[in-house]
Structure formats: C-alpha cells, structure tokens
Design a protein around this motif. Structure first.
Motif, PDB file in Angstrom:
ATOM      1  N   LYS A   1       0.843  -1.210   0.000  1.00 31.31           N
ATOM      2  CA  LYS A   1       0.000   0.000   0.000  1.00 31.31           C
ATOM      3  C   LYS A   1       0.868   1.247   0.000  1.00 31.31           C
ATOM      4  O   LYS A   1       0.612   2.206  -0.731  1.00 31.31           O
ATOM      5  N   TRP A   2       1.921   1.262   0.815  1.00 32.69           N
ATOM      6  CA  TRP A   2       2.827   2.404   0.879  1.00 32.69           C
ATOM      7  C   TRP A   2       3.460   2.660  -0.489  1.00 32.69           C
ATOM      8  O   TRP A   2       3.512   3.785  -0.951  1.00 32.69           O
ATOM      9  N   LYS A   3       3.936   1.613  -1.152  1.00 29.88           N
ATOM     10  CA  LYS A   3       4.582   1.773  -2.457  1.00 29.88           C
ATOM     11  C   LYS A   3       3.598   2.326  -3.477  1.00 29.88           C
ATOM     12  O   LYS A   3       3.936   3.191  -4.279  1.00 29.88           O
ATOM     13  N   GLU A   4       2.369   1.843  -3.448  1.00 28.73           N
ATOM     14  CA  GLU A   4       1.344   2.314  -4.376  1.00 28.73           C
ATOM     15  C   GLU A   4       1.074   3.805  -4.219  1.00 28.73           C
ATOM     16  O   GLU A   4       0.811   4.504  -5.192  1.00 28.73           O
ATOM     17  N   GLU A   5       1.175   4.312  -2.988  1.00 28.87           N
ATOM     18  CA  GLU A   5       0.862   5.711  -2.711  1.00 28.87           C
ATOM     19  C   GLU A   5       2.084   6.628  -2.714  1.00 28.87           C
ATOM     20  O   GLU A   5       1.935   7.840  -2.667  1.00 28.87           O
ATOM     21  N   HIS A   6       3.288   6.063  -2.758  1.00 25.79           N
ATOM     22  CA  HIS A   6       4.497   6.880  -2.656  1.00 25.79           C
ATOM     23  C   HIS A   6       4.838   7.530  -3.999  1.00 25.79           C
ATOM     24  O   HIS A   6       4.893   6.843  -5.017  1.00 25.79           O
ATOM     25  N   PRO A   7       5.063   8.843  -4.019  1.00 22.35           N
ATOM     26  CA  PRO A   7       5.305   9.539  -5.298  1.00 22.35           C
ATOM     27  C   PRO A   7       6.587   9.137  -6.024  1.00 22.35           C
ATOM     28  O   PRO A   7       6.622   9.151  -7.250  1.00 22.35           O
TER      29      PRO A   7
END
Length: 84
Positions: free
Chosen positions: A51-57
C-alpha cells in the motif's frame, strides 16, 4: 518497544535485469504509527508495504521493486546504498 519498518528498494535497469542501485527507506515507526508493534510489523508488513509503495510519489513507478523489508527494534540509522 520502539519499532522501525524499513524497505530496501531497488531501481530496475533499463534492460529489466536486477540493478545494484538500492536504497533503504524508512516506511514508518512507532512514533508515526502508535499501532505498530514488532509482531504487527512482521505479520502485516508486506501488505502495508504494498500500500505504501502504491501511494508513494517516488517509488510508485514500475521502475522500482521492493527487494526486502525488515522490522527493526529501536531507532534505525539509514544506510545509503546496498549491494543487490
């Protein structure tokens, strides 16, 4: 106990082969997420990391892959580069 979750992310080479361009990135720690415990990091870390990777710019693109993650008791000191 203070816990830090770290991911090792590697940039893929333009040929699609593994690269040695890897970095540590602190994902979260107990100060930022009061629900984070060592056990929850180990059990739920992979889902939270996706989830973090999906949301990280920066790391959102397919050019970056998660090589591994680790849950570290205490405060983690960053390491700039890793061998792949």
């Amino acid at each position: 106990m203070f816990v830090t979750m770290i991911a090792v992310l590697c940039r893929l080479a333009s040929t699609g082969l593994a690269s040695t361009d890897c970095v540590d990135e602190i994902i979260t720690n107990s100060a930022l997420d009061s629900a984070l415990t060592f056990q929850s990091c180990l059990i739920n870390g992979q889902a939270g990391l996706a989830k973090w990777k999906e949301e990280h710019p920066i790391y959102h693109s397919e050019a970056w892959r998660i090589q591994r993650y680790k849950c570290v008791p205490g405060d983690y000191k960053m390491i700039a580069r890793h061998p792949a």
